[in-house]
Design a protein around this motif. Structure first.
Motif, short mmCIF file in Angstrom:
data_model
loop_
_atom_site.label_atom_id
_atom_site.label_comp_id
_atom_site.label_asym_id
_atom_site.label_seq_id
_atom_site.Cartn_x
_atom_site.Cartn_y
_atom_site.Cartn_z
N GLY A 114 -0.87 12.37 -35.59
CA GLY A 114 0.44 11.89 -35.17
C GLY A 114 0.41 10.61 -34.36
O GLY A 114 1.45 10.11 -33.93
N ASP A 115 -0.79 10.07 -34.10
CA ASP A 115 -0.88 8.80 -33.38
C ASP A 115 -0.13 7.70 -34.14
O ASP A 115 -0.02 7.74 -35.37
N ASN A 116 0.32 6.70 -33.41
CA ASN A 116 0.98 5.56 -34.02
C ASN A 116 -0.07 4.76 -34.80
O ASN A 116 -1.09 4.35 -34.26
N LEU A 117 0.20 4.54 -36.08
CA LEU A 117 -0.75 3.83 -36.94
C LEU A 117 -0.41 2.35 -37.11
O LEU A 117 -1.22 1.59 -37.62
N GLU A 118 0.76 1.96 -36.68
CA GLU A 118 1.22 0.58 -36.90
C GLU A 118 0.35 -0.46 -36.23
O GLU A 118 0.25 -1.59 -36.71
N THR A 119 -0.29 -0.11 -35.15
CA THR A 119 -1.08 -1.09 -34.40
C THR A 119 -2.52 -1.19 -34.89
O THR A 119 -3.27 -2.05 -34.42
N LEU A 120 -2.91 -0.35 -35.83
CA LEU A 120 -4.29 -0.34 -36.31
C LEU A 120 -4.49 -1.35 -37.44
O LEU A 120 -3.62 -1.56 -38.27
N SER A 121 -5.68 -1.92 -37.48
CA SER A 121 -6.03 -2.86 -38.54
C SER A 121 -6.43 -2.08 -39.80
O SER A 121 -6.60 -0.86 -39.76
N VAL A 122 -6.61 -2.81 -40.88
CA VAL A 122 -7.04 -2.19 -42.13
C VAL A 122 -8.39 -1.50 -41.92
O VAL A 122 -8.60 -0.36 -42.34
N ALA A 123 -9.31 -2.17 -41.26
CA ALA A 123 -10.64 -1.58 -41.02
C ALA A 123 -10.54 -0.31 -40.17
O ALA A 123 -11.23 0.67 -40.44
N GLU A 124 -9.67 -0.35 -39.16
CA GLU A 124 -9.50 0.83 -38.31
C GLU A 124 -8.88 1.99 -39.09
O GLU A 124 -9.28 3.14 -38.93
N LEU A 125 -7.93 1.68 -39.96
CA LEU A 125 -7.32 2.71 -40.78
C LEU A 125 -8.32 3.30 -41.77
O LEU A 125 -8.36 4.52 -41.98
N GLU A 126 -9.16 2.44 -42.36
CA GLU A 126 -10.19 2.93 -43.27
C GLU A 126 -11.18 3.83 -42.54
O GLU A 126 -11.59 4.87 -43.06
N ARG A 127 -11.55 3.44 -41.35
CA ARG A 127 -12.47 4.26 -40.54
C ARG A 127 -11.83 5.60 -40.19
O ARG A 127 -12.48 6.64 -40.22
N ARG A 128 -10.56 5.55 -39.88
CA ARG A 128 -9.82 6.78 -39.55
C ARG A 128 -9.80 7.74 -40.74
O ARG A 128 -10.02 8.93 -40.59
N VAL A 129 -9.53 7.20 -41.93
CA VAL A 129 -9.53 8.03 -43.14
C VAL A 129 -10.91 8.64 -43.35
O VAL A 129 -11.03 9.84 -43.64
N LYS A 130 -11.96 7.86 -43.17
CA LYS A 130 -13.34 8.36 -43.34
C LYS A 130 -13.62 9.47 -42.32
O LYS A 130 -14.18 10.52 -42.67
N ASP A 131 -13.23 9.25 -41.08
CA ASP A 131 -13.44 10.26 -40.04
C ASP A 131 -12.70 11.55 -40.36
O ASP A 131 -13.23 12.66 -40.18
#
Length: 63
Positions: free
Chosen positions: A18-35
């Motif tokens: 539920g964290d806000n995802l709007e402030t994350l970069s593409v790399a951070e989002l990809e890392r989040r998906v992997k995690d």
């Protein structure tokens, strides 16, 4: 040696559902998906272990 050197280090809090995802970069989002995928795999392994344990217990008490 400082007392802090003897204490185990705490892991960073990391992410929360539920964290806000709007402030994350593409790399951070990809890392989040992997995690998250890694965590899903870990949970599935534990779930399978528990199901096997339950099945063994049922079989034991069915006899």
């Amino acid at each position: 040696m400082d007392l802090d050197d003897l204490m185990p280090r705490k892991k960073p809090a990391g992410m929360a559902i539920g964290d806000n995802l709007e402030t994350l970069s593409v790399a951070e989002l990809e890392r989040r998906v992997k995690d998250l995928e890694d965590e899903i795999a870990r949970v599935k392994v534990e779930l399978q272990k528990k199901r096997q344990h339950e099945a063994a217990a049922r079989a034991l008490f069915k006899s």
